[in-house]
Design a protein around this motif. Structure first.
Motif, mmCIF file in Angstrom:
data_model
loop_
_atom_site.group_PDB
_atom_site.id
_atom_site.type_symbol
_atom_site.label_atom_id
_atom_site.label_comp_id
_atom_site.label_asym_id
_atom_site.label_seq_id
_atom_site.Cartn_x
_atom_site.Cartn_y
_atom_site.Cartn_z
ATOM 1 N N VAL A 1 -10.407 -10.090 -19.866
ATOM 2 C CA VAL A 1 -9.536 -8.986 -20.279
ATOM 3 C C VAL A 1 -8.094 -9.415 -20.043
ATOM 4 O O VAL A 1 -7.684 -9.649 -18.908
ATOM 5 C CB VAL A 1 -9.864 -7.684 -19.521
ATOM 6 N N ARG B 1 -4.855 2.465 -18.098
ATOM 7 C CA ARG B 1 -3.945 3.454 -18.691
ATOM 8 C C ARG B 1 -3.486 4.469 -17.642
ATOM 9 O O ARG B 1 -2.332 4.900 -17.652
ATOM 10 C CB ARG B 1 -4.607 4.161 -19.876
ATOM 11 N N MET C 1 -4.185 -8.693 -20.020
ATOM 12 C CA MET C 1 -3.317 -7.539 -19.809
ATOM 13 C C MET C 1 -1.912 -8.017 -19.480
ATOM 14 O O MET C 1 -1.722 -9.161 -19.066
ATOM 15 C CB MET C 1 -3.845 -6.691 -18.639
ATOM 16 N N ALA D 1 -10.265 -0.113 -19.233
ATOM 17 C CA ALA D 1 -9.109 0.239 -20.070
ATOM 18 C C ALA D 1 -8.601 1.635 -19.723
ATOM 19 O O ALA D 1 -7.387 1.858 -19.624
ATOM 20 C CB ALA D 1 -9.472 0.146 -21.549
ATOM 21 N N VAL E 1 -4.267 -4.007 -23.096
ATOM 22 C CA VAL E 1 -5.583 -4.273 -22.503
ATOM 23 C C VAL E 1 -6.471 -4.730 -23.642
ATOM 24 O O VAL E 1 -6.836 -3.929 -24.510
ATOM 25 C CB VAL E 1 -6.197 -3.019 -21.834
ATOM 26 N N THR E 2 -6.784 -6.014 -23.691
ATOM 27 C CA THR E 2 -7.623 -6.541 -24.764
ATOM 28 C C THR E 2 -8.730 -7.389 -24.165
ATOM 29 O O THR E 2 -8.495 -8.189 -23.260
ATOM 30 C CB THR E 2 -6.806 -7.399 -25.757
ATOM 31 N N VAL F 1 -15.592 -2.646 -19.922
ATOM 32 C CA VAL F 1 -14.276 -2.660 -20.581
ATOM 33 C C VAL F 1 -13.747 -1.253 -20.849
ATOM 34 O O VAL F 1 -12.574 -0.974 -20.605
ATOM 35 C CB VAL F 1 -14.303 -3.507 -21.863
ATOM 36 N N LYS F 2 -14.581 -0.362 -21.301
ATOM 37 C CA LYS F 2 -14.108 0.993 -21.623
ATOM 38 C C LYS F 2 -13.535 1.681 -20.381
ATOM 39 O O LYS F 2 -12.432 2.222 -20.414
ATOM 40 C CB LYS F 2 -15.248 1.816 -22.223
#
Length: 117
Positions: free
Chosen positions: A7, A74, A9, A70, A84-85, A66-67
Motif C-alpha cells: 500500500v 482517511r 501512501m 484506507a 492510499v493505493t 485494504v478497505k
C-alpha cells in the motif's frame, strides 16, 4: 501463496507518516511500514497546479485489509483526500508473505477463564 499487497501512501511530513504507521501497526492493519522519505510532488488540486514536499510510506498487508486500512488512514490523515493505493504482490519469499498474513490477523479473543477444579 498469501494474497498480499503493498500500500503506497503519502503524508505531509515524517511525523505524520510515523503516527499513521504506528496506528496501523497497533491495529494489525499492516505487518510493516517503510518510510521512504521526502519527495517532491506535482499535482493538480482544485483546478490549480501545485508543488509540494511529501513523505512516501509503503505498507505490507493482506488484500482483505485494504478497505479498512484506507478508511483508517482517511480518519487519521491531515489531507482532505490522502493517497492510499494498493498494488498486488505477484510473488516473493513465501516465508515473508506468510509473515505478512500472520501479522495482520486480529489476535484471538481471550477465552473464558478456566474454572479451578
Amino acid at each position: 501463496m498469501a494474497n498480499c499487497v503493498l500500500v503506497y501512501m503519502t503524508a505531509a511530513n515524517v511525523t505524520e507518516a510515523k503516527r499513521i504507521s504506528r496506528m496501523l501497526l497497533n491495529e494489525r492493519l499492516v505487518a510493516c511500514v517503510n518510510i521512504l522519505g521526502h519527495v517532491t510532488s506535482l499535482f493538480r488540486w482544485k483546478d490549480k497546479l501545485q508543488e509540494g514536499r511529501e513523505v512516501v510510506f509503503v505498507a505490507k498487508t493482506r488484500a482483505s485489509s485494504v478497505k479498512g486500512l484506507a478508511r483508517r488512514v482517511r480518519e487519521l490523515h491531515s489531507y482532505e483526500v490522502p493517497c492510499v493505493t494498493a498494488l498486488p504482490i505477484m510473488g516473493g519469499n513465501p516465508a515473508f508473505l506468510r509473515w505478512i498474513t500472520a501479522e495482520t490477523r486480529r489476535p484471538a479473543r481471550a477465552t473464558a477463564k478456566r474454572r479451578k477444579p
